[in-house]
Design a protein around this motif. Structure first.
Motif, mmCIF file in Angstrom:
data_model
loop_
_atom_site.group_PDB
_atom_site.id
_atom_site.type_symbol
_atom_site.label_atom_id
_atom_site.label_comp_id
_atom_site.label_asym_id
_atom_site.label_seq_id
_atom_site.Cartn_x
_atom_site.Cartn_y
_atom_site.Cartn_z
ATOM 1 N N ASN A 83 23.576 -45.804 43.297
ATOM 2 C CA ASN A 83 24.290 -44.655 43.511
ATOM 3 C C ASN A 83 25.870 -45.008 43.608
ATOM 4 O O ASN A 83 26.826 -44.307 43.224
ATOM 5 C CB ASN A 83 23.810 -43.525 44.466
ATOM 6 C CG ASN A 83 22.470 -43.015 43.939
ATOM 7 O OD1 ASN A 83 22.080 -43.064 42.627
ATOM 8 N ND2 ASN A 83 21.441 -42.606 44.820
ATOM 9 N N VAL A 84 25.793 -45.822 44.741
ATOM 10 C CA VAL A 84 27.185 -46.169 45.280
ATOM 11 C C VAL A 84 28.024 -47.021 44.172
ATOM 12 O O VAL A 84 29.200 -46.548 43.814
ATOM 13 C CB VAL A 84 27.189 -47.220 46.585
ATOM 14 C CG1 VAL A 84 28.447 -47.698 46.803
ATOM 15 C CG2 VAL A 84 26.640 -46.189 47.636
ATOM 16 N N VAL A 85 27.434 -47.723 43.336
ATOM 17 C CA VAL A 85 28.203 -48.454 42.349
ATOM 18 C C VAL A 85 28.216 -47.333 41.206
ATOM 19 O O VAL A 85 29.346 -47.600 40.690
ATOM 20 C CB VAL A 85 27.165 -49.737 41.836
ATOM 21 C CG1 VAL A 85 27.857 -50.217 40.551
ATOM 22 C CG2 VAL A 85 27.108 -50.579 42.959
ATOM 23 N N ASN A 86 27.583 -46.514 40.996
ATOM 24 C CA ASN A 86 27.973 -45.499 39.828
ATOM 25 C C ASN A 86 28.952 -44.800 40.302
ATOM 26 O O ASN A 86 29.698 -44.252 39.482
ATOM 27 C CB ASN A 86 26.680 -44.723 39.580
ATOM 28 C CG ASN A 86 25.644 -45.549 38.864
ATOM 29 O OD1 ASN A 86 25.896 -46.519 38.320
ATOM 30 N ND2 ASN A 86 24.341 -45.021 38.934
ATOM 31 N N ALA A 87 29.153 -44.096 41.922
ATOM 32 C CA ALA A 87 30.154 -43.438 42.085
ATOM 33 C C ALA A 87 31.386 -44.163 41.925
ATOM 34 O O ALA A 87 32.660 -43.433 41.468
ATOM 35 C CB ALA A 87 29.842 -43.035 43.456
ATOM 36 N N GLN A 88 31.358 -45.312 42.366
ATOM 37 C CA GLN A 88 33.013 -46.111 42.238
ATOM 38 C C GLN A 88 33.324 -46.368 40.835
ATOM 39 O O GLN A 88 34.633 -46.186 40.479
ATOM 40 C CB GLN A 88 32.557 -47.421 43.139
ATOM 41 C CG GLN A 88 32.292 -47.464 44.597
ATOM 42 C CD GLN A 88 33.448 -46.700 45.149
ATOM 43 O OE1 GLN A 88 34.768 -47.081 44.816
ATOM 44 N NE2 GLN A 88 33.259 -46.431 46.292
ATOM 45 N N ALA A 89 32.189 -46.530 40.079
ATOM 46 C CA ALA A 89 32.665 -46.556 38.636
ATOM 47 C C ALA A 89 33.174 -45.478 37.837
ATOM 48 O O ALA A 89 34.043 -45.329 37.206
ATOM 49 C CB ALA A 89 31.458 -47.030 37.904
ATOM 50 N N THR A 90 32.550 -44.104 38.409
ATOM 51 C CA THR A 90 32.985 -43.006 37.814
ATOM 52 C C THR A 90 34.524 -42.617 38.319
ATOM 53 O O THR A 90 35.386 -42.189 37.748
ATOM 54 C CB THR A 90 31.941 -41.746 38.479
ATOM 55 O OG1 THR A 90 30.645 -42.027 37.605
ATOM 56 C CG2 THR A 90 32.611 -40.436 37.807
ATOM 57 N N GLN A 91 34.728 -42.878 39.651
ATOM 58 C CA GLN A 91 35.887 -42.635 40.108
ATOM 59 C C GLN A 91 37.118 -43.809 39.667
ATOM 60 O O GLN A 91 38.164 -43.337 39.214
ATOM 61 C CB GLN A 91 35.846 -43.025 41.597
ATOM 62 C CG GLN A 91 37.326 -42.691 42.438
ATOM 63 C CD GLN A 91 37.147 -43.128 44.034
ATOM 64 O OE1 GLN A 91 36.061 -43.662 44.537
ATOM 65 N NE2 GLN A 91 37.952 -42.881 44.602
ATOM 66 N N VAL A 92 36.677 -44.653 39.335
ATOM 67 C CA VAL A 92 37.863 -45.760 38.688
ATOM 68 C C VAL A 92 37.927 -45.121 37.144
ATOM 69 O O VAL A 92 39.124 -45.254 36.810
ATOM 70 C CB VAL A 92 37.087 -47.134 38.557
ATOM 71 C CG1 VAL A 92 37.891 -48.170 37.689
ATOM 72 C CG2 VAL A 92 37.108 -47.676 40.014
#
Length: 365
Positions: free
Chosen positions: A258-267
């Protein structure tokens, strides 16, 4: 003389004395008999075991369970229903190794793990190759000595007397089954390598990458047998640790995902925002330059057309920023229509002495 029976001395007809036995002596203290004797009676003297009965039964049960698990492991060698991403069917070794490493049969898996570890240590510390050659030369030397000694003493070789009438051969069916099994094993490794290489499951590819990277650095100061021992331990104990702590590991993996997906969405959103701004700026500059280019082209066409200067003067158009300047005929000096006057050097003096300046005399015709 009459025959009369001898008088009875009053002794009992049957002797009241009994020979003491093991059973009678134990029954004196325990009417039901000793526990050991009772167990012997229950077993019917079928056999005498050196181990107590509970331990013997436990060993027998564990042996039966171990044999059953090995049979289950052998029966698991069937082609799975799933196929690879390319649609190719998987080999029966996929089911076999999955059953082995998932600890579905813990006794069989633990025995295979210990056997593999012992084999690694044996290959490291035991001179197996030397022992092989030693057994060969002892066997062949004994055979040759018996053969020669038998011929010298008994006029007949002893080794030839043990020779079978027909040498043993491997049946064709067994060879074909073995070759098919070897083919399936080789294809298992080939298919799995391609599935990892082409990222059919990204998690497996990442794990293989990490393993290769660590092995690259470990091989510099770790011997091959040590690296093999580490690899085997990870293959067997890794799934066991995961299944023992599956909920905890899955929870942390989900949080990390979930953290990785959130960071990827933000980027991704940030990159899209900057991209849209860059496109808007580019469109603005492109429109500005297009307007300026059209102004340049329109002014150039107006100057080159007949009466263009007169139309420009009548309209009183003024050049704005970015537009081509509009010139009139009064903005340019008059061209001289006579020869230059002697003694006048500057253009101003020549202009003043010219007919246009009103101060010079007309040239003689």
């Amino acid at each position: 003389m009459t025959d009369t029976a001898p008088p009875k001395l009053g002794l009992p007809q049957q002797s009241e004395f009994k020979v003491p036995t093991l059973e009678s002596s134990t029954n004196m203290d325990n009417p039901n008999g000793s526990p050991a004797l009772q167990k012997a009676r229950d077993s019917g003297f079928a056999g005498v075991s050196l181990l107590p009965r509970p331990i013997g039964e436990n060993v027998k049960n564990q042996s039966a369970k171990t044999s059953s698990e090995f049979r289950n492991l052998a029966d698991s060698r069937t082609s799975p229903n799933k196929s690879a991403a390319s649609g190719q069917p998987l080999t029966h070794y996929h089911s076999f190794f999955y059953n082995l490493l998932s600890w579905e049969n813990p006794r069989a898996t633990s025995i295979s793990f210990l056997t593999t570890v012992l084999f690694i240590f044996a290959a490291r510390y035991l001179p197996a190759l030397r022992w092989t050659f030693k057994v060969l030369y002892i066997t062949l030397g004994s055979t040759a000595a018996l053969e020669l000694g038998g011929k010298m003493i008994f006029s007949q070789g002893l080794a030839t007397s043990f020779r079978p009438k027909k040498y043993y051969t491997i049946p064709r069916e067994a060879l074909e089954a073995s070759l098919e099994d070897v083919e399936q094993l080789i294809n298992f490794f080939v298919i799995e390598f391609q599935r990892i290489l082409f990222a059919e499951k990204p998690s497996h590819t990442i794990a293989a990458f990490a393993t290769s990277l660590v092995s690259y650095w470990l091989i510099k100061f770790t011997p091959f047998w040590g690296l093999s021992l580490i690899t085997v331990s990870l293959l067997y104990l890794g799934p066991l640790v995961y299944m023992s702590n599956k909920e905890f590991i899955d929870h942390n993996l989900e949080n990390a995902t979930n953290v990785v997906n959130a960071q990827a969405t933000q980027v991704k959103d940030l990159a899209g925002h900057h991209t849209s701004r860059a496109m808007e700026t580019t469109k603005a500059y492109a429109g500005d330059y297009a307007t300026k280019a059209q102004g340049y082209i329109g002014s150039a066409r107006g100057n080159t057309s007949p009466g263009g200067a007169k139309l420009g003067a009548m309209s009183g158009a003024k050049s704005g920023p970015g537009d081509a300047p509009v010139y009139q005929s009064s903005d340019f000096p008059h061209a001289p229509k006579q020869e230059p006057v002697d003694g006048v050097m500057s253009h101003q003096e020549q202009y003043e002495k010219s007919p246009f300046g009103g101060q010079a005399e007309a040239a003689a015709s």
